[in-house]
Motif scaffolding. Structure first.
Motif, PDB file in Angstrom:
ATOM      1  N   MET A 183      -8.040 -18.638  -5.839  1.00 11.95           N
ATOM      2  CA  MET A 183      -7.212 -18.019  -4.807  1.00 11.95           C
ATOM      3  C   MET A 183      -7.840 -18.073  -3.414  1.00 11.95           C
ATOM      4  N   PRO A 184      -9.160 -17.849  -3.267  1.00  9.68           N
ATOM      5  CA  PRO A 184      -9.734 -17.995  -1.921  1.00  9.68           C
ATOM      6  C   PRO A 184      -9.524 -19.399  -1.353  1.00  9.68           C
ATOM      7  N   ASP A 185      -9.647 -20.432  -2.195  1.00  8.88           N
ATOM      8  CA  ASP A 185      -9.432 -21.802  -1.731  1.00  8.88           C
ATOM      9  C   ASP A 185      -7.978 -22.026  -1.328  1.00  8.88           C
ATOM     10  N   ILE A 186      -7.048 -21.498  -2.135  1.00  9.19           N
ATOM     11  CA  ILE A 186      -5.623 -21.662  -1.833  1.00  9.19           C
ATOM     12  C   ILE A 186      -5.285 -20.988  -0.509  1.00  9.19           C
ATOM     13  N   ARG A 187      -5.814 -19.764  -0.327  1.00  9.53           N
ATOM     14  CA  ARG A 187      -5.521 -19.022   0.909  1.00  9.53           C
ATOM     15  C   ARG A 187      -6.172 -19.673   2.128  1.00  9.53           C
ATOM     16  N   ALA A 188      -7.355 -20.262   1.924  1.00  8.20           N
ATOM     17  CA  ALA A 188      -8.087 -20.825   3.063  1.00  8.20           C
ATOM     18  C   ALA A 188      -7.629 -22.226   3.425  1.00  8.20           C
ATOM     19  N   GLU A 189      -7.203 -23.013   2.427  1.00  3.60           N
ATOM     20  CA  GLU A 189      -6.915 -24.432   2.658  1.00  3.60           C
ATOM     21  C   GLU A 189      -5.436 -24.790   2.492  1.00  3.60           C
ATOM     22  N   VAL A 190      -4.847 -24.372   1.380  1.00  4.83           N
ATOM     23  CA  VAL A 190      -3.506 -24.855   1.039  1.00  4.83           C
ATOM     24  C   VAL A 190      -2.423 -24.173   1.868  1.00  4.83           C
ATOM     25  N   LEU A 191      -2.415 -22.842   1.889  1.00  3.17           N
ATOM     26  CA  LEU A 191      -1.346 -22.126   2.582  1.00  3.17           C
ATOM     27  C   LEU A 191      -1.299 -22.432   4.081  1.00  3.17           C
ATOM     28  N   PRO A 192      -2.442 -22.433   4.791  1.00  3.20           N
ATOM     29  CA  PRO A 192      -2.373 -22.791   6.221  1.00  3.20           C
ATOM     30  C   PRO A 192      -1.836 -24.200   6.458  1.00  3.20           C
ATOM     31  N   ALA A 193      -2.191 -25.141   5.572  1.00  2.00           N
ATOM     32  CA  ALA A 193      -1.706 -26.520   5.725  1.00  2.00           C
ATOM     33  C   ALA A 193      -0.195 -26.586   5.543  1.00  2.00           C
ATOM     34  N   ILE A 194       0.323 -25.850   4.571  1.00  2.00           N
ATOM     35  CA  ILE A 194       1.771 -25.834   4.337  1.00  2.00           C
ATOM     36  C   ILE A 194       2.496 -25.202   5.524  1.00  2.00           C
ATOM     37  N   LEU A 195       2.009 -24.057   5.972  1.00  2.00           N
ATOM     38  CA  LEU A 195       2.663 -23.374   7.091  1.00  2.00           C
ATOM     39  C   LEU A 195       2.624 -24.226   8.349  1.00  2.00           C
ATOM     40  N   GLN A 196       1.518 -24.930   8.572  1.00  2.00           N
ATOM     41  CA  GLN A 196       1.415 -25.789   9.750  1.00  2.00           C
ATOM     42  C   GLN A 196       2.367 -26.973   9.647  1.00  2.00           C
ATOM     43  N   SER A 197       2.526 -27.527   8.446  1.00  2.00           N
ATOM     44  CA  SER A 197       3.386 -28.705   8.267  1.00  2.00           C
ATOM     45  C   SER A 197       4.850 -28.388   8.529  1.00  2.00           C
ATOM     46  N   THR A 198       5.217 -27.116   8.430  1.00  2.00           N
ATOM     47  CA  THR A 198       6.616 -26.742   8.634  1.00  2.00           C
ATOM     48  C   THR A 198       6.851 -26.015   9.962  1.00  2.00           C
ATOM     49  N   GLU A 199       5.856 -26.009  10.831  1.00  2.00           N
ATOM     50  CA  GLU A 199       6.009 -25.358  12.134  1.00  2.00           C
ATOM     51  C   GLU A 199       7.077 -26.045  12.979  1.00  2.00           C
ATOM     52  N   LYS A 200       6.933 -27.362  13.159  1.00  2.00           N
ATOM     53  CA  LYS A 200       7.912 -28.146  13.908  1.00  2.00           C
ATOM     54  C   LYS A 200       8.417 -29.226  12.969  1.00  2.00           C
ATOM     55  N   VAL A 201       9.279 -28.807  12.065  1.00  2.00           N
ATOM     56  CA  VAL A 201       9.625 -29.672  10.945  1.00  2.00           C
ATOM     57  C   VAL A 201      10.532 -30.832  11.372  1.00  2.00           C
ATOM     58  N   GLN A 202      10.148 -32.023  10.937  1.00  2.00           N
ATOM     59  CA  GLN A 202      11.006 -33.203  10.996  1.00  2.00           C
ATOM     60  C   GLN A 202      11.314 -33.544   9.545  1.00  2.00           C
ATOM     61  N   VAL A 203      12.566 -33.359   9.165  1.00  2.00           N
ATOM     62  CA  VAL A 203      12.905 -33.344   7.744  1.00  2.00           C
ATOM     63  C   VAL A 203      12.566 -34.647   7.036  1.00  2.00           C
ATOM     64  N   PHE A 204      12.954 -35.803   7.621  1.00  2.00           N
ATOM     65  CA  PHE A 204      12.707 -37.073   6.927  1.00  2.00           C
ATOM     66  C   PHE A 204      11.230 -37.328   6.644  1.00  2.00           C
ATOM     67  N   PRO A 205      10.345 -37.267   7.655  1.00  2.00           N
ATOM     68  CA  PRO A 205       8.920 -37.489   7.367  1.00  2.00           C
ATOM     69  C   PRO A 205       8.360 -36.502   6.346  1.00  2.00           C
ATOM     70  N   LEU A 206       8.826 -35.245   6.414  1.00  2.00           N
ATOM     71  CA  LEU A 206       8.342 -34.262   5.451  1.00  2.00           C
ATOM     72  C   LEU A 206       8.785 -34.620   4.042  1.00  2.00           C
ATOM     73  N   LEU A 207      10.047 -35.018   3.870  1.00  2.00           N
ATOM     74  CA  LEU A 207      10.532 -35.376   2.542  1.00  2.00           C
ATOM     75  C   LEU A 207       9.783 -36.570   1.970  1.00  2.00           C
ATOM     76  N   VAL A 208       9.518 -37.566   2.808  1.00  2.00           N
ATOM     77  CA  VAL A 208       8.788 -38.749   2.342  1.00  2.00           C
ATOM     78  C   VAL A 208       7.390 -38.360   1.864  1.00  2.00           C
ATOM     79  N   SER A 209       6.727 -37.505   2.632  1.00  2.00           N
ATOM     80  CA  SER A 209       5.361 -37.118   2.276  1.00  2.00           C
ATOM     81  C   SER A 209       5.317 -36.272   1.018  1.00  2.00           C
TER      82      SER A 209
END
Length: 251
Positions: free
Chosen positions: A1-27
């Motif tokens: 859980m510390p790894d998920i909170r420190a690495e995974v969740l911030p990356a997900i939240l950042q990836s959806t800040e200014k979402v461009q749907v097509f590039p996100l779906l491809v990735s």
């Protein structure tokens, strides 16, 4: 859980800040490791929906965490069932369904994890009309965050290649979800999701099932799964032409 909170969740939240749907779906398309990619994808898509519907920041964090952990119970399901290429037997399907209860128990017994994250693991296969599992709970007995993850889960699963079938185009899955073909989902959440996903197609060249090609020019607010297409000088309103559908995006 510390790894998920420190690495995974911030990356997900950042990836959806200014979402461009097509590039996100491809990735997020599942390729070699479906289980891993599905976990991240459902977290990202759920986070995206949460922002679209205006969830408070505190609930947004709960949603993303619960979405990332929604399938954790599959760790207790035999790998030969998870990766089986043919249809599951009744006994195998019953065991597969238990991943929701396993996940709930695992999260609930983990110190520091919120109860609503456990509810997401338990309820993400429930449906508005009570047709889901594990308890057949209807709309008023299902947590709102679980309803968001239910949509994200089905959408990513069906738009990804699996060992037993090929992926379907995202706009076709959006259409089937919106029309109820794939089950009963929260109408408000689904309407927002459908409008936003289909709006990402505006300006795209598409081919239609009747052989014509054209450009998506307008999303119908009352029937967003069936947009207005311009083909040469002709406008084709798919909401009034039920026998015609988009077949694929060109380019």
């Amino acid at each position: 859980m510390p790894d998920i909170r420190a690495e995974v969740l911030p990356a997900i939240l950042q990836s959806t800040e200014k979402v461009q749907v097509f590039p996100l779906l491809v990735s997020l398309q599942a390729k070699d490791d479906y289980t891993y990619r599905h976990t991240i994808a459902v977290g990202a898509i759920s986070s995206m929906i949460g922002k679209w519907i205006g969830l408070p920041e505190s609930e947004q964090a709960l949603l993303t965490l619960g979405a990332v952990l929604h399938d954790i119970g599959k760790a207790k399901v035999p790998e030969e069932i998870l990766n089986k290429r043919s249809r599951l037997t009744a006994e195998e399907y019953e065991l597969m369904q238990k991943h929701t209860v396993y996940g709930y128990e695992m999260i609930k017994s983990s110190p520091g994890l919120p109860h609503r994250s456990a509810l997401i693991a338990l309820q993400h296969h429930e449906r508005e009309d009570g047709s889901g599992y594990p308890f057949g709970a209807n709309s008023d007995r299902v947590d709102f965050l679980s309803k968001i993850v239910a949509i994200s889960d089905v959408f990513h699963a069906l738009t990804s290649d699996r060992v037993y079938r090929k992926a379907s185009p995202f706009y076709e899955i959006v259409r089937q979800m919106y029309t109820g073909t794939l089950g009963s989902f929260d109408k408000g959440i689904l309407l927002t999701f459908t409008r936003r996903m289909m709006n990402s197609l505006i300006g795209s060249e598409v081919s239609l099932t009747d052989g014509r090609t054209g450009k998506v020019v307008l999303i119908n607010p009352t029937d967003p799964a069936r947009p207005l297409i311009q083909s040469a000088e002709l406008f084709i309103d798919l909401s009034k032409e039920p026998e015609i559908r988009m077949e694929k995006i060109i380019g």
